[in-house]
Scaffold this motif. Structure first.
Motif, PDB file in Angstrom:
ATOM      1  N   SER A   1       1.186  -1.182  -0.059  1.00  0.00           N
ATOM      2  CA  SER A   1       0.097   0.219  -0.163  1.00  0.00           C
ATOM      3  C   SER A   1       0.845   1.232  -0.027  1.00  0.00           C
ATOM      4  O   SER A   1       0.837   2.086  -0.348  1.00  0.00           O
TER       5      SER A   1
ATOM      6  N   ASP B   1     -12.867  -0.661  -2.975  1.00  0.00           N
ATOM      7  CA  ASP B   1     -11.775  -1.197  -3.786  1.00  0.00           C
ATOM      8  C   ASP B   1     -11.595  -0.786  -4.630  1.00  0.00           C
ATOM      9  O   ASP B   1     -10.717  -0.036  -5.467  1.00  0.00           O
TER      10      ASP B   1
ATOM     11  N   ALA C   1     -12.623   3.089  -6.279  1.00  0.00           N
ATOM     12  CA  ALA C   1     -11.755   3.869  -5.454  1.00  0.00           C
ATOM     13  C   ALA C   1     -10.469   3.314  -6.369  1.00  0.00           C
ATOM     14  O   ALA C   1      -9.977   4.561  -6.697  1.00  0.00           O
ATOM     15  N   SER C   2      -9.862   2.761  -6.624  1.00  0.00           N
ATOM     16  CA  SER C   2      -8.222   1.977  -7.778  1.00  0.00           C
ATOM     17  C   SER C   2      -8.654   2.723  -8.658  1.00  0.00           C
ATOM     18  O   SER C   2      -7.956   3.316  -9.541  1.00  0.00           O
TER      19      SER C   2
ATOM     20  N   SER D   1     -11.561   6.423  -9.380  1.00  0.00           N
ATOM     21  CA  SER D   1     -11.877   7.935  -8.250  1.00  0.00           C
ATOM     22  C   SER D   1     -11.284   9.376  -9.697  1.00  0.00           C
ATOM     23  O   SER D   1     -11.499   9.643  -8.997  1.00  0.00           O
TER      24      SER D   1
ATOM     25  N   TRP E   1      -7.370   7.981  -1.927  1.00  0.00           N
ATOM     26  CA  TRP E   1      -7.052   6.466  -1.244  1.00  0.00           C
ATOM     27  C   TRP E   1      -6.264   5.425  -0.779  1.00  0.00           C
ATOM     28  O   TRP E   1      -6.198   4.687  -0.025  1.00  0.00           O
ATOM     29  N   ALA E   2      -5.064   5.200  -1.132  1.00  0.00           N
ATOM     30  CA  ALA E   2      -4.075   4.361  -1.003  1.00  0.00           C
ATOM     31  C   ALA E   2      -3.423   4.715  -0.417  1.00  0.00           C
ATOM     32  O   ALA E   2      -3.007   4.122   1.212  1.00  0.00           O
TER      33      ALA E   2
ATOM     34  N   GLN F   1      -6.092   3.401   2.777  1.00  0.00           N
ATOM     35  CA  GLN F   1      -5.570   2.015   2.899  1.00  0.00           C
ATOM     36  C   GLN F   1      -3.770   1.428   3.550  1.00  0.00           C
ATOM     37  O   GLN F   1      -4.058  -0.082   4.950  1.00  0.00           O
TER      38      GLN F   1
ATOM     39  N   GLY G   1     -10.112   4.294   2.090  1.00  0.00           N
ATOM     40  CA  GLY G   1      -8.682   3.645   1.542  1.00  0.00           C
ATOM     41  C   GLY G   1      -9.210   3.051   3.473  1.00  0.00           C
ATOM     42  O   GLY G   1      -8.815   1.736   3.592  1.00  0.00           O
TER      43      GLY G   1
ATOM     44  N   SER H   1      -9.542  -1.196   4.706  1.00  0.00           N
ATOM     45  CA  SER H   1      -8.594  -1.929   4.370  1.00  0.00           C
ATOM     46  C   SER H   1      -7.771  -2.829   5.137  1.00  0.00           C
ATOM     47  O   SER H   1      -7.372  -4.054   3.981  1.00  0.00           O
TER      48      SER H   1
END
Length: 407
Positions: free
Chosen positions: A145, A224, A227-228, A231, A253-254, A257, A308, A312
């Motif tokens: 992450s 997830d 978002a990945s 986003s 977001w990351a 996470q 995130g 997670s």
């Protein structure tokens, strides 16, 4: 059974495993912020982009279902030295995809290659944990992450300089390769055969309890993916953000996470797993509300950060709980839940893409509220994350099962 002393001396050190996970995420972390550019370059509608991105979980599912026995026999150095650069090449190809079919093919190749790394990395982590008698896998995923954050931050710079996506990822490719060489330096080439049969390839149908665990942790997977992959498009189309700001969306977001994964051991000890799962789901709900309803870009970034954190650890906790059910062998239930998640992972980008096309990207994100409501209902009514007193060993084993990295 612990590895003997000769085997232990040939294993990579924990820091080498962390570096290998970091290297893998350099490529994927560079890919995520450029998805909006790829969509525009290929002229893809929302549903077309969704079908193309579905290639990634399709490749991973095929590998986990039919290729785990082969992948688990690769050595640490073999898999990472070969697969990380090849994965990078597949992602470079994806940036040049001009239609849905070519994007799907490149993403399927990348997903299968990522599956190889997930299997090998988890096998080696299992062996290192046995040799050192301390957990390392959770921290390895935390480094994954962190690399996504670093790569996303670099992506902001590349986007500000108007560097083309294919060139951006081509520059990242030797960086990831060098890191892999460092990670595998002086590591023996023996096969990383797992200590248990948890990597046996088979199709395992889910039971009722497995499906309930999927609902409890599935919200994390759906959000997830949103978002990945989406986003950046959310900020571009939903907030009219400029290209550089769009690239920073995945980074927000990351960061959440990474914070959630690195802090999970302490948070779990503080709150207990059952209460922590509820807290995480509620944090994810807060983040989703900010993303969907916020009038300001800054607040949307806060929402992505909270998403995130909230997502997670929910699915890894569901994997651990699957191993504690007791109606079937732990490995069987873990495999069943994992395969169900991968099948849903194929549908998720297609559903999101279709919703983006029909109702717009903000309301496509809002569809995650359905999954969050299901997660909260199952947690409150059925308590799937409760830990029986006799489940410690099975839960420890479940923490070493294959998980798709980058989720």
């Amino acid at each position: 059974m612990n590895p003997d002393s000769a085997s232990r001396s040939a294993l990579p050190a924990a820091w080498q495993l962390y570096t290998a996970f970091f290297a893998c995420a350099v490529m994927l972390g560079s890919w995520y912020p450029r998805i909006p550019d790829v969509q525009r370059f290929a002229g893809l509608e929302g549903w077309e982009l969704g079908f193309g991105l579905a290639g990634y979980p399709t490749g991973t599912l095929l590998l986990f279902t039919f290729g785990t026995r082969w992948a688990a026999k690769l050595s640490f150095s073999q898999s990472f030295r070969i697969v990380v650069p090849t994965l990078g090449i597949a992602l470079v190809g994806a940036t040049l995809a001009g239609n849905v079919a070519s994007l799907f093919a490149c993403m399927a190749a990348a997903g299968a290659l990522q599956g190889v790394l997930a299997v090998t990395g988890n096998v080696v982590a299992d062996q290192i944990e046995a040799a050192l008698d301390r957990p390392v896998l959770v921290r390895a995923h935390g480094f994954y992450s962190v690399a996504t954050v670093v790569a996303g931050a670099a992506g902001i710079g590349f986007r500000a300089l108007d560097v083309a996506p294919w060139l951006h990822l081509t520059i990242a490719l030797p960086v990831a390769t060098i890191l892999v060489v460092v990670a595998t330096f002086r590591v023996g080439g023996q096969r990383s055969v797992p200590r248990t049969d948890e990597y046996h390839a088979t199709i395992v149908l889910p039971t009722g309890p497995i499906f309930m665990l999927f609902l409890a942790g599935g919200a994390a997977l759906y959000l997830d993916n949103a978002a990945s992959d989406w986003s950046g498009i959310l900020l571009r189309d939903g907030y009219a953000a400029d290209a550089t700001t769009v690239t920073a969306a995945v980074t927000a977001w990351a960061i959440g996470q990474a914070a959630g994964r690195l802090g999970f051991p302490n948070l779990s000890s503080l709150f207990g797993k059952e209460r922590l799962a509820l807290i995480l789901a509620m944090i994810a709900a807060m983040g989703l509300a900010l993303v969907v309803f916020s009038p300001a870009i800054f607040v949307a970034f806060v929402g992505l950060f909270l998403l995130g954190i909230g997502t997670s650890a929910l699915f890894p906790m569901a994997i651990a709980a699957a191993a504690r059910i007791g109606d079937r062998p732990a490995a069987t239930n873990v495999s069943s839940l994992s395969q169900l998640a991968f099948v849903a992972g194929i549908a998720t980008p297609i559903v999101l893409g279709g919703l983006v096309q029909i109702v717009g990207v903000r309301w496509a994100f809002a569809s995650g509220a359905v999954m969050l409501a299901a997660s909260l209902a199952v947690q409150i009514l059925l308590h799937p994350f409760a830990t029986p007193s006799n489940a410690d060993e099975r839960e420890a084993r479940s923490d070493r099962t294959p998980q798709s990295a980058g989720q």
